[in-house]
Design a protein around this motif. Structure first.
Motif, PDB file in Angstrom:
ATOM      1  N   ASP B 127       0.808  -1.218   0.000  1.00 44.97           N
ATOM      2  CA  ASP B 127       0.000   0.000   0.000  1.00 44.97           C
ATOM      3  C   ASP B 127       0.845   1.274   0.000  1.00 44.97           C
ATOM      4  O   ASP B 127       0.386   2.333  -0.392  1.00 44.97           O
ATOM      5  N   ARG B 234      -6.576  -0.751   3.399  1.00 48.54           N
ATOM      6  CA  ARG B 234      -5.698  -1.827   2.911  1.00 48.54           C
ATOM      7  C   ARG B 234      -6.104  -2.284   1.506  1.00 48.54           C
ATOM      8  O   ARG B 234      -7.237  -2.696   1.265  1.00 48.54           O
ATOM      9  N   PHE B 235      -5.191  -2.198   0.584  1.00 47.42           N
ATOM     10  CA  PHE B 235      -5.371  -2.560  -0.820  1.00 47.42           C
ATOM     11  C   PHE B 235      -6.494  -1.758  -1.494  1.00 47.42           C
ATOM     12  O   PHE B 235      -7.057  -2.181  -2.496  1.00 47.42           O
ATOM     13  N   ALA B 237      -6.456   1.285  -3.019  1.00 48.11           N
ATOM     14  CA  ALA B 237      -6.073   1.882  -4.292  1.00 48.11           C
ATOM     15  C   ALA B 237      -4.581   2.169  -4.232  1.00 48.11           C
ATOM     16  O   ALA B 237      -3.993   2.156  -3.167  1.00 48.11           O
ATOM     17  N   ARG B 238      -3.966   2.410  -5.374  1.00 48.98           N
ATOM     18  CA  ARG B 238      -2.577   2.853  -5.361  1.00 48.98           C
ATOM     19  C   ARG B 238      -2.577   4.363  -5.166  1.00 48.98           C
ATOM     20  O   ARG B 238      -3.478   5.052  -5.673  1.00 48.98           O
ATOM     21  N   TRP B 240      -1.108   6.835  -6.476  1.00 48.70           N
ATOM     22  CA  TRP B 240      -1.120   7.733  -7.633  1.00 48.70           C
ATOM     23  C   TRP B 240      -2.456   7.706  -8.373  1.00 48.70           C
ATOM     24  O   TRP B 240      -2.705   8.499  -9.261  1.00 48.70           O
ATOM     25  N   GLU B 241      -3.316   6.759  -8.033  1.00 45.82           N
ATOM     26  CA  GLU B 241      -4.590   6.658  -8.744  1.00 45.82           C
ATOM     27  C   GLU B 241      -5.658   7.589  -8.187  1.00 45.82           C
ATOM     28  O   GLU B 241      -6.718   7.726  -8.764  1.00 45.82           O
ATOM     29  N   ARG B 263     -11.525   8.152  -5.473  1.00 50.26           N
ATOM     30  CA  ARG B 263     -11.348   7.327  -6.665  1.00 50.26           C
ATOM     31  C   ARG B 263     -12.663   6.662  -7.038  1.00 50.26           C
ATOM     32  O   ARG B 263     -13.530   6.499  -6.186  1.00 50.26           O
ATOM     33  N   ARG B 264     -12.774   6.243  -8.292  1.00 50.42           N
ATOM     34  CA  ARG B 264     -13.930   5.439  -8.687  1.00 50.42           C
ATOM     35  C   ARG B 264     -13.836   4.082  -8.021  1.00 50.42           C
ATOM     36  O   ARG B 264     -12.754   3.574  -7.797  1.00 50.42           O
ATOM     37  N   GLU B 265     -15.000   3.494  -7.755  1.00 49.32           N
ATOM     38  CA  GLU B 265     -14.987   2.197  -7.098  1.00 49.32           C
ATOM     39  C   GLU B 265     -15.994   1.286  -7.785  1.00 49.32           C
ATOM     40  O   GLU B 265     -17.156   1.671  -7.958  1.00 49.32           O
ATOM     41  N   ALA B 266     -15.560   0.086  -8.142  1.00 52.48           N
ATOM     42  CA  ALA B 266     -16.451  -0.857  -8.831  1.00 52.48           C
ATOM     43  C   ALA B 266     -17.625  -1.242  -7.937  1.00 52.48           C
ATOM     44  O   ALA B 266     -18.762  -1.330  -8.376  1.00 52.48           O
ATOM     45  N   ARG B 267     -17.302  -1.432  -6.637  1.00 53.06           N
ATOM     46  CA  ARG B 267     -18.324  -1.841  -5.679  1.00 53.06           C
ATOM     47  C   ARG B 267     -19.440  -0.805  -5.567  1.00 53.06           C
ATOM     48  O   ARG B 267     -20.575  -1.118  -5.259  1.00 53.06           O
ATOM     49  N   LYS B 275     -11.681   7.256  -0.631  1.00 52.14           N
ATOM     50  CA  LYS B 275     -10.910   6.050  -0.351  1.00 52.14           C
ATOM     51  C   LYS B 275     -10.219   6.156   1.002  1.00 52.14           C
ATOM     52  O   LYS B 275     -10.092   5.180   1.718  1.00 52.14           O
TER      53      LYS B 275
END
Lengths: 172, 817
Positions: B127, B234-235, B237-238, B240-241, B263-267, B275
């Motif tokens: 992370d 934890r995990f 996003a990166r 830089w994203e 950030r955008r999130e699929a969930r 985030k």
């Protein structure tokens, strides 16, 4: 003799025509027949698996970072030994490539620390709407090798701790 | 007294710094980055990682004369045989430091290689990857190839929960002890330490439950590797994203500066979501820290209970409607109500929203009230802090009095900063009915019985403990008084505020720069409401009767179900809220508002600092900002208010209220360089903390303090033998509407509980850990019994906002269930 000159040229031209007529044709009857692609051809992406069926992709999103067209979207989650997708802590819970954006440059393949994403042979991409151009992980990942279980697998504890395998320089 | 300046040369550049400065800090001042891992400018140096090795030369002193030896017209410089650590060596006159020599470079290269011998180099799955000091310094100073094979390295557990919020990766840890030192030196909760030695060294927690500290998540920011991660991110996003937006924390009156990472999130169906929340440096407010509540209790803005469309009630039927329909109905009722209406505003509204609500009430002849259980705020506008009062700079000569407040739970960052001010020499005086965490650092402790708060402050000299404290207060150069509502309701806290203001007046500190009164408010912007003239009302039920009630950003029925009947007796109820609450269920019209993450605005902190927050997410559904809803409603009722731009409203606030004079959004967005420098390219210095690029905010001016207004004394309640006095206290993680949607915190919130002294528990025949039946105002509640020797006898401590409606001390009965 200036009178015969056109005739000679005509004969020479037809000569080429007849010669080519007798040669083996280079065109193939696509799509019934297909030509094999070159070894370094960059076609549609495939997400690879290890021999034991675990996914190579660890969801690090370095492919997405390298992508000049911002075509890749990755989200990751945590592996456990009971629900294991890939070796190590992390796997890609979402992996999408927008094939309309992709320019097939292969930077994602270069960036991948586990050789998980590989640009394959498939160049037959077609879709009828923009949403279908987004290929999810289920479409990209290769099927599990024969005799192995599909992911997620339940594995013995402590066996798969290493996310990034030892790598060699590419040979071809 | 300014310290003596010392001149030295670092890599060919001359520097003059105060004596005692460390080489690494001196180098930073001229823009030279000496790499560090264990060193942190906020903590004492330890020299553990050895990364900052430099060559240090000092002038040779002639033993006979005691004078520097001169050679060729210059002092002769002798370099040490070995490299020295720049983070533990203070500067001295004519010192020469060389950080760029081959010898120093080789030294660092070898240290990096040594640190990496046990590091797994799993940057792709880490992370911290992308904002990692170890990664950056390895790129800058390390070797390009590893001589250690992965299988030869130490392999340890990668997922060790230190607590339920913070996880440790043992392989990645480089034993810099930043986390241990932060918990010990800065927080004072020494719950972490090293275990075993050599290559087997581990970070372990000694507390039960693990990592029991409300500042635990700061260790993930200052960790120079990815060893400590939060369970929330934890995990996720990166680094830089994610996009970032500057914001202000809304959970307490401190007003910590934050950065929201988006950030955008699929969930979440591909929507933008928060985030993580990171601290944003503001040395005047939160320095580079943030408490766990501020960091983790952000999920309310994306709660599934959020209202997306206006709701209109016809009889029993509640239907979604258009804004036009809902606003027309509300405005028609507002006009019909004439002057019979009350606006009830919550303390989490921004200054701009409060201004419009007040303007609506004033313009149409209604009443504007603040929904709070704590009074006395008008005194903070007269005798509050002003100018550059900064806890971070307080030391000897300053006295800090904390009255009736458990700062650790009520305003964590003030606890942290006051604790450090006391360590720097400020005299800390605590007046409280029970022992709180801050007491360890207090010079004087004044203990009183619940109910005697104001009286204790007024007659401080009379008691033995109080006398010494009173002397310390009177003789102090600067005096800051914080008062809270630990065991106090509206009247009690107003009376305490008056006593505290009287104390400031008596000792001659009122209105002095560097001195003042601070209210430890229950909400982020209560101070702003007081500055604009909002007043709380004592009896809400009486105020509701036959009136039109316009409620914004508060849930009175949820806090006290008894108010449901009162609200039903109102002629019309308009509620402006983020989610469905018990109050919105009784409303005639519900207007969905935007969360602070979706819009612009400003808050006034308890220290009277106005700070801007910026939009981070797109608006949820059809929601609108509160100020805009109020303006639309006012317009339909025939009153013109500014509803399009928060900036223009701030200009209006500045011209209307004297304390806001000269304020504008441009001024609030001003920044200046802050020390230590963090969050730039050189993130090794402060960790992953963000630099402040979008505004430090501005302190409000004090109003002309005439004679301080008086209040009538409050009689203290004394329970009979068979009864208990229930004391409302503040618990950091409660069941408030903005905390509860963060499921991660649920184990910390727990069930409704009551804390008793062991003797009291015996007297009422209840056992620790058992469930008891508690009766308040004739309603029975099931509560868990906690037994604690620190609780005074014959009282029951009941946390606020935990499902039991208690805001002022009340007599209750208790029996085993």
């Amino acid at each position: 003799m200036r009178v015969f000159e056109p005739l000679i040229e005509l004969a020479r031209g037809l000569g080429t025509t007849f010669k080519i007529m007798l040669e083996k044709p280079v065109t193939v009857q696509y799509p019934e027949q297909k030509k094999p692609v070159k070894p370094r051809f960059r076609g549609r992406h495939v997400l690879k698996r290890y021999d034991n069926g675990l996914e190579k992709c660890i969801g690090c999103a370095l492919c997405a970072a390298a992508c000049p067209a911002d075509a890749i979207f990755v989200e990751s989650a945590e592996n456990t030994d009971d629900v294991r997708f890939s070796p190590g802590d992390r796997y890609a819970s979402t992996y999408e490539i927008n094939m309309l954006r992709c320019i097939f440059c292969g930077f994602c393949e270069d960036a991948c620390p586990t050789e998980a994403v590989v640009l394959g042979d498939n160049y037959e991409l077609s879709f009828t709407n923009r949403r279908d151009a987004i290929y999810p992980k289920e479409m990209l990942i290769e099927p599990a090798p024969a005799g192995t279980l599909p992911t997620p697998q339940k594995v013995p504890p402590g066996l798969y701790t290493r996310s990034v395998p030892e790598m060699k320089d590419p040979q071809d | 007294m300014p310290k003596q300046l010392v001149s030295l040369i670092i890599d060919g550049q001359s520097v003059s710094v105060p004596a005692g400065t460390l080489i690494v800090d001196a180098a930073k001042q001229v823009g030279i980055d000496i790499p560090v891992f264990c060193y942190h400018p906020k903590m004492e140096p330890v020299g553990m990682c050895r990364m900052c090795l430099v060559e240090v030369g000092r002038p040779v002193i002639d033993r006979v004369s005691g004078q520097p030896v001169i050679e060729g017209g210059k002092p002769k410089i002798q370099f040490g045989a070995k490299l020295e650590t720049a983070c533990t060596t203070p500067v001295s006159e004519d010192m020469q430091v060389v950080g760029m020599s081959e010898k120093a470079r080789t030294g660092r290269k070898e240290i990096v290689e040594f640190l990496l011998t046990s590091h797994p180099l799993d940057c792709p799955v880490c992370d911290k990857g992308g904002e990692c000091p170890l990664q950056n310094l390895t790129m800058a100073h390390g070797s390009s190839e590893s001589r250690f094979k992965f299988d030869d390295k130490q392999h340890q557990k990668k997922h060790v929960p230190l607590g339920d919020l913070i996880w440790l990766d043992r392989e990645r840890c480089i034993q810099c002890a930043r986390c241990i030192r932060f918990q010990g030196e800065i927080v004072g909760d020494a719950v972490l330490d090293f275990f075993r030695r050599g290559r087997a060294t581990d970070i372990v927690t000694y507390s039960e439950p693990g990592f029991d500290s409300i500042f635990s998540s700061n260790t993930t920011d200052i960790c120079p590797v990815g060893a400590l991660t939060t369970a929330d991110f934890r995990f996720g996003a990166r680094p830089w994203e994610m996009n970032s937006a500057a914001s202000i924390c809304t959970h307490c009156p401190v007003g910590c500066n934050t950065t929201l990472n988006i950030r955008r999130e699929a969930r979440s169906d591909g929507n933008m979501v928060i985030k993580r929340i990171m601290p944003r440096q503001n040395e005047q407010v939160n320095e580079i820290w943030l408490c766990d509540k501020g960091r983790f209790a952000h999920h309310f803005s994306a709660s599934p209970d959020r209202l997306a469309k206006p709701l209109v009630r016809t009889g029993e039927l509640v239907t979604e409607s258009s804004w036009e329909e809902a606003l027309n109905l509300a405005a028609r009722s507002l006009v019909e109500a004439k002057q019979d209406f009350i606006v009830l505003a919550g303390g989490r509204l921004a200054n701009e929203d409060l201004f419009n609500l007040k303007a609506l009430a004033d313009g149409l002849g209604g009443k504007a009230a603040l929904y709070t259980h704590m009074g006395g705020g008008y005194l903070t506008t007269l005798a509050g802090v002003s100018m550059d009062t900064n806890f971070g700079e307080m030391g000897a000569g300053t006295s800090i009095l904390v009255a009736a407040s458990d700062l650790y739970n009520e305003a964590p960052l003030w606890y942290l900063r006051i604790k450090q001010a006391a360590a720097r020499g400020a005299t800390l005086i605590l007046a409280g009915a029970r022992e709180t965490k801050l007491e360890k650092y207090a010079a004087h402790v004044i203990r009183y019985a619940y109910g005697d708060e104001a009286q204790t402050i007024k007659s401080m000299q009379k008691s033995k403990a109080g006398q010494a404290a009173a002397e310390a207060l009177a003789s102090a150069q600067n005096l800051v008084v914080l008062y809270g509502s630990d065991g106090l309701g509206l009247e009690g806290s107003a009376s305490l505020a008056e006593a505290c203001a009287g104390l400031l007046d008596m000792t001659g500190h009122a209105g002095k720069p560097g001195s003042g009164l601070i209210g430890v408010w229950p909400h982020a912007n209560d101070q702003g409401a007081w500055e604009m003239g909002f007043q709380p009302v004592a009896d809400l039920a009486a105020e509701f009767k036959n009136k039109l009630v316009y409620i914004a950003a508060c849930d009175p029925v949820g806090d006290d179900p008894a108010l449901a009947e009162a609200l039903k007796s109102a002629r019309f109820v308009i509620v402006q809220e983020l989610f469905q609450t018990e109050t919105t269920r009784l409303a005639n019209v519900v207007l969905p508002a935007q969360a602070f993450t979706e819009r612009e605005g400003s808050f006034t902190s308890g220290e009277r600092r106005v700070q801007r927050f910026y939009p981070a997410l797109p608006a949820f559904g059809e929601t609108r900002p509160d100020f805009s809803i109020t303006a639309s409603l006012a317009q339909k009722a025939g009153l013109e208010l500014e509803g399009t731009s928060a900036l223009l409203i701030m200009n209006k606030i500045a011209s209307k209220y004297k304390s806001f004079e000269g304020l504008s959004y441009a001024r609030l967005a001003e920044v200046r360089e802050q020390w230590p420098l963090v969050g730039r390219g050189d993130i090794y210095y402060g960790g992953a903390i963000y630099a402040n690029t979008q505004g430090l905010g501005t302190r409000l001016a004090l109003l002309e303090a005439g004679s301080l207004p008086g209040t009538k004394p409050v009689e203290s309640k004394r329970p009979s033998e068979s009864e208990l006095l229930a004391i409302p206290v503040c618990k950091i993680y409660d069941r408030g509407v903005t905390v509860l949607p963060s499921t991660l915190l649920h184990p910390h919130i727990g069930d409704a509980s009551v804390s008793l002294h062991p003797d009291t528990a015996v007297r009422f025949k209840v056992q620790a850990g058992s469930t008891a039946q508690l009766t308040v105002n004739g309603t029975a509640y099931q509560v868990k019994v906690l037994v604690d020797e620190k609780v005074p006898a014959s009282v029951a401590l009941l946390p606020r906002s935990m499902g039991i409606p208690i805001n002022t001390p009340a007599t209750i009965s208790l029996k085993a269930a």
